[in-house]
Design a protein around this motif. Structure first.
Motif, short mmCIF file in Angstrom:
data_model
loop_
_atom_site.label_atom_id
_atom_site.label_comp_id
_atom_site.label_asym_id
_atom_site.label_seq_id
_atom_site.Cartn_x
_atom_site.Cartn_y
_atom_site.Cartn_z
N ARG A 298 0.85 -1.19 0.00
CA ARG A 298 0.00 0.00 0.00
C ARG A 298 0.88 1.25 0.00
O ARG A 298 1.96 1.25 0.58
N THR A 299 0.38 2.30 -0.62
CA THR A 299 1.09 3.59 -0.65
C THR A 299 0.75 4.38 0.61
O THR A 299 -0.24 4.09 1.30
N PRO A 300 1.54 5.43 0.90
CA PRO A 300 1.18 6.28 2.04
C PRO A 300 -0.23 6.86 1.92
O PRO A 300 -0.95 6.95 2.91
N ALA A 301 -0.64 7.25 0.72
CA ALA A 301 -1.99 7.80 0.54
C ALA A 301 -3.05 6.77 0.92
O ALA A 301 -4.03 7.09 1.61
N GLU A 302 -2.87 5.53 0.49
CA GLU A 302 -3.81 4.46 0.86
C GLU A 302 -3.87 4.27 2.37
O GLU A 302 -4.95 4.12 2.96
N LEU A 303 -2.70 4.24 2.99
CA LEU A 303 -2.64 4.03 4.43
C LEU A 303 -3.35 5.15 5.18
O LEU A 303 -4.08 4.90 6.15
N ARG A 327 6.98 14.81 6.03
CA ARG A 327 6.78 15.56 4.79
C ARG A 327 5.66 14.97 3.93
O ARG A 327 4.83 15.70 3.38
N ILE A 328 5.62 13.64 3.80
CA ILE A 328 4.62 13.02 2.92
C ILE A 328 3.21 13.26 3.45
O ILE A 328 2.33 13.73 2.71
N ALA A 329 3.00 12.96 4.72
CA ALA A 329 1.66 13.11 5.29
C ALA A 329 1.22 14.56 5.29
O ALA A 329 0.06 14.87 4.95
#
Length: 346
Positions: A298-303, A327-329
């Motif tokens: 799963r990608t960070p967006a999915e999580l 940074r991503i979130a």
């Protein structure tokens, strides 16, 4: 002669008394093996041999700059697991177990000590302490991010189960009330850690970051396997007072994660139709895996879609009322990175 005999008798009696006293002394933890320092020393004495060292890396770069953000993102889940398991087992937060590891982030909401049987308590205690090591190792390798605000309240877990069943459970689900409820609650998060690390591995290149992610993935997968195995053993048990089996609970939670993630089926309960089982030959599903028995990614967006319970990585809530950190979130929220701290030496 009589004196020698008396002396020998006295010594024998003394030895017997000492032995009986030692047997009567309670051990601090009967589960732990007797200490054998000489054996430990023997095992570790050859650590410097060439056969014990890993081969040299193909690319001799420990951490690439682009490795940092994906690995730091994982700290959100590691913090969450650490707080959940430490509170459930010890009634203590990360700050009390390992001061300063939270990097100034706020304490969690609603986490508390759970009413656990002996086996489940030991599992929660070990997992919680393992998560402390995970947080530390990530900080040491790529630097850290502050612990986000994490909602581990019974109310939040009740919301998870209500979403999974499509209507409010009565009474509201409480993860801390007994061992079975705790295991069902534990079913939700560690599995997502596996998905995240499987997704992270292809996009990092540093040899230290790859070693770190492999080590983290191994233990997260082990934790999830233990939880699923314990639940599988109880799959036909009815969860009181809901008149719903353990297997149906896991099916509902897995379906919820798939629904919130919005990227197809990457999650399965404890049983599946035979054609979806390993090699299409078995309906038991102790480990969730794809058609080739490989872990889902799963990608960070999915999580975030799942952990926010919103189905949208831009809309925080659920386990992270103010959003996850790093940074991503924060990029999904259009907000700053939120105080990341570089690893020592970077």
């Amino acid at each position: 002669m009589a004196s020698s005999y008396a002396s020998a008798s006295f010594m024998l009696l003394l030895v017997l008394q000492l032995c009986s006293c030692n047997e009567a002394l309670p051990r601090a933890d009967a589960t732990c093996p007797a200490e054998q320092p000489s054996a430990v020393a023997t095992v570790s004495s050859h650590h410097g041999e060439p056969s014990c060292q890993p081969p040299p890396p193909h690319i001799p770069v420990a951490v690439f700059p682009y490795d940092v953000d994906p690995v730091q993102f994982a700290m959100n889940l590691e913090y969450t697991e650490a707080e959940f398991f430490l509170h459930a087992a010890f009634g203590k937060e990360l700050d009390q177990i390992a001061p300063k590891l939270a990097l100034g982030g706020p304490p969690p909401i609603g986490a508390k000590k759970a009413n656990l049987d002996e086996v489940t308590w030991r599992i929660a205690a070990e997992f919680g302490l393992q998560e402390v090591g995970h947080v530390r190792s990530i900080q040491r390798t790529v630097g850290g991010i502050p612990r986000p605000l994490i909602d581990l309240s019974a109310h939040n877990f009740a919301r998870v189960m209500d979403l999974a069943f499509g209507s409010p459970l009565n009474p509201p689900f409480d993860p801390y009330i007994n061992s079975l409820n705790f295991l069902l609650a534990s079913y939700f998060i560690p599995y997502l850690g596996i998905n995240g690390y499987v997704g992270t591995n292809p996009i990092i290149d540093g040899y230290k970051t790859k070693m770190l992610v492999a080590g983290l993935l191994g233990v997260e997968a082990g934790q999830d396997a233990v939880i699923r195995a314990l639940l599988f053993e109880r799959r036909g048990l009815v969860v009181a007072p809901y008149n719903v089996t353990v297997a149906e609970f896991t099916d509902r939670v897995s379906a919820l994660r798939n629904r919130l993630g919005r990227c197809g089926v990457k999650d399965e309960g404890l049983t599946v139709p035979r054609e979806l089982g390993a090699e299409g030959a078995i309906c038991t599903n102790v480990l969730s895996a794809d058609m080739d028995s490989l872990s889902y990614s799963r990608t960070p967006a999915e999580l975030l879609k799942i952990l926010y319970l919103s189905g949208d990585e831009h809309v925080p809530g659920g386990f992270y009322p103010e959003g996850a950190n790093g940074r991503i979130a924060r990029s999904f929220l259009g907000k700053p990175r939120h105080g990341a701290v570089e690893a020592p030496g970077n």
